[in-house]
Design a protein around this motif. Structure first.
Motif: not given
Length: 308
Positions: A89-117
């Motif tokens: 928001x501070x540097x004029x990015x697409x905040x709506x895209x940020x929110x979508x990416x955070x939402x999707x990443x949070x779901x995917x992390x349930x699988x990817x975080x244990x796998x990579x770790x």
């Protein structure tokens, strides 16, 4: 103090942060991927494939001890932090895209975080049979990452006016809590941190710079527009250090493994701020005009998340 912080403070702090994220999410944030598939796919590939590979290379280059190496990989596997929305928001990015990416990443992390770790532990600590994220601990990660988000989304669905009123205070509290938790973790383990700070400062700063750079340059090279590239940069470059600390200390049970995330969590604020001014300066007048045009074209997308 350290024990109370680890067993009570850290999970509670993360729960509030993830609950605050849930308050800002609606099903539309997940469906937005259909409107901007290219930007989302490019960002996810950078986040889930390029960053772990880059981090692995840095760990080998800096010759970190095995436990700290796993801690770095755990950090790389963590999804974007909620602070990314603020920087975007501070540097004029697409905040709506940020929110979508955070939402999707949070779901995917349930699988990817244990796998990579687990892959990192198998490579760097093959003799440590007691460490790792087996099924029970993976379920624990699921509870830590997703349950507060789901509760926050349910509150927004049930009491949207209340969620709107609470969104900003919870965001502010999340940032304050993030700083307090990391500071507390540092103070509680000061001797251990000082012993390793020298070898961690360089790699965490370089990892943050490379993450931000990859998140911005790769989308730009693939002709993703500038506002979305800025959003991608901060989403990929600003990791959820609190989540990495919680997983390391409370799930895996290793304070030392949480040190890379603790050091990163402090230095990241300054690195991301400097990077934001850098890309804003490089954009110049043309970038500002493009941002204005993009904003007009995407007003129907960004409007629902204007308070985020």
């Amino acid at each position: 103090m350290g024990s109370a912080l680890t067993t009570i403070g850290l999970p509670v702090a993360l729960g509030i942060i993830m609950f605050g994220l849930g308050l800002s999410l609606t099903p539309r944030d997940f469906s937005r991927v259909a409107k901007h598939p290219k930007a989302v796919i490019v960002a996810l590939v950078c986040q889930l494939v390029l960053l772990p590979a880059i981090c692995f290379g840095l760990v080998l280059l800096f010759r970190l001890p095995p436990v700290l190496a796993v801690g770095m990989m755990l950090l790389a596997a963590s999804p974007g932090g909620t602070t990314a929305n603020l920087y975007s928001h501070l540097f004029r990015g697409d905040v709506a895209l940020n929110i979508s990416l955070t939402a999707i990443n949070s779901v995917l992390a349930v699988v990817t975080l244990p796998l990579i770790t687990n892959l990192a532990i198998a490579y760097f600590l093959p003799e440590s049979g007691e460490l790792g994220l087996q099924l029970a601990k993976t379920i624990e990660v699921f509870a830590i990452v997703l349950l507060p988000v789901v509760v926050g989304m349910l509150v927004r669905w049930w009491k949207p006016a209340f969620a709107d009123r609470m969104d900003k205070p919870v965001r502010i509290a999340s940032v304050v809590i993030l700083v307090v938790v990391i500071a507390g973790a540092i103070v509680s383990n000061l001797a251990l941190l000082m012993e390793n700070a020298g070898r961690l400062a360089g790699i965490t700063v370089l990892f943050c710079v490379l993450s931000l750079g990859v998140g911005y340059l790769v989308p730009r090279l693939l002709r993703v527009d500038r506002r979305q590239s800025i959003a991608s940069s901060f989403e990929i470059g600003i990791h959820n250090a609190t989540l990495a600390i919680v997983i390391a200390q409370t799930v895996i049970g290793s304070v030392e493994m949480s040190l890379p995330a603790a050091v990163y969590g402090v230095l990241m604020f300054f690195v991301a701020l400097a990077f934001g001014f850098l890309i804003r300066g490089r954009g110049g007048a043309r970038g500002a005009d493009a941002s204005t045009a993009d904003g007009a074209a995407g007003a129907d997308v960004d409007a629902p998340s204007a308070t985020s």
